[in-house]
Design an enzyme around this catalytic site. Sequence first.
Site, mmCIF file in Angstrom:
data_model
loop_
_atom_site.group_PDB
_atom_site.id
_atom_site.type_symbol
_atom_site.label_atom_id
_atom_site.label_comp_id
_atom_site.label_asym_id
_atom_site.label_seq_id
_atom_site.Cartn_x
_atom_site.Cartn_y
_atom_site.Cartn_z
ATOM 1 N N HIS A 1 -81.142 11.207 -100.976
ATOM 2 C CA HIS A 1 -82.485 11.565 -100.508
ATOM 3 C C HIS A 1 -82.369 12.426 -99.263
ATOM 4 C CE1 HIS A 1 -86.551 11.428 -99.080
ATOM 5 N NE2 HIS A 1 -86.243 10.676 -98.032
ATOM 6 N N HIS B 1 -92.707 15.044 -97.985
ATOM 7 C CA HIS B 1 -91.669 14.178 -97.417
ATOM 8 C C HIS B 1 -90.266 14.646 -97.780
ATOM 9 C CE1 HIS B 1 -90.186 9.794 -96.651
ATOM 10 N NE2 HIS B 1 -89.171 10.643 -96.582
ATOM 11 N N GLU C 1 -84.615 2.805 -97.046
ATOM 12 C CA GLU C 1 -84.989 3.127 -98.427
ATOM 13 C C GLU C 1 -84.077 2.424 -99.433
ATOM 14 O OE1 GLU C 1 -87.654 4.526 -98.893
ATOM 15 O OE2 GLU C 1 -88.069 5.830 -97.172
ATOM 16 N N HIS D 1 -84.677 15.752 -96.788
ATOM 17 C CA HIS D 1 -85.916 16.458 -96.489
ATOM 18 C C HIS D 1 -85.697 17.955 -96.703
ATOM 19 C CE1 HIS D 1 -86.751 12.848 -93.602
ATOM 20 N NE2 HIS D 1 -86.828 12.513 -94.881
#
Length: 274
Positions: A141, A212, A117, A143
């Site tokens: 980032h 996501h 990413e 989850h």
Amino acid sequence: MQAILSSWFIQGMIKATSDMWHKGWDERNGGNISLRLLAEEVEPYRRDFYQHPRKVELTQPAPELANSWFLVTGSGKFFRNVELNPAENLVLLQVSNDGMAYHIHWGLTQGGLPTSELAAHFQSHIVRMQVSGGTNRVIMHCHATNLIALSYVQKLENASFTRLLWEGSTECLVVFPDGIGIVPWMVPGTDGIGTQTAEQMREHSLVLWPFHGIFGSGPTLDDAFGLIDTAEKSAEIMVKVLSMGGKKQTISREQLIALAARFDVTPMAAALDA
């Protein structure tokens, strides 16, 4: 032992990745973090750098980040392993002076690349540098379980999703008055999702990837972690509320306005009216 392993930024990344794994947000190789560093912060550790740094071309040029340094989690690396072997799972890189590539100066001792990413991180860094006057240095980032769960049952619209989280916990409006942005579901690891995320980052420090995960930004690792942690706690509360039949009472618009005034923040107007 390499001196760089005791640096504040390596130790900070160890703490962040460990905390996020223990939260259950980063199973297997899920999640990624990038921390923008200043040249003077990196300089004392040059003796630990590779003599011949590996050059990697960027899929999307980033001239705005020319010569910038970043500490990044590695692609395919498990957060739970960072504290066991940071040199294998992290990477210190510098963007080239034309913004077309980067050089790997430390880390990834078993080979590999930074997070898949990276395009989303770099595009978001560019935007957050602009809107924060350079103070935002972290893109994170993960989850986050309950935020993902809510994306299946709530309207995927910035204002209404923000309002739901604000009502889930009183501190939320104070911590993220700019609300949460949402992008459509997209294939991860692409320039396209990076562009969409960066567009939302122009207005919001939190961006939801439906089904996501979540992206957060902030000046420090603690700030970015705390931002996501706060939103995820509210999401957990709302998941429980919905499972008990839904709200019978909640924080009103007038109370949210009073809260904003007390803590001197400017709330996202559309969320107040959602």
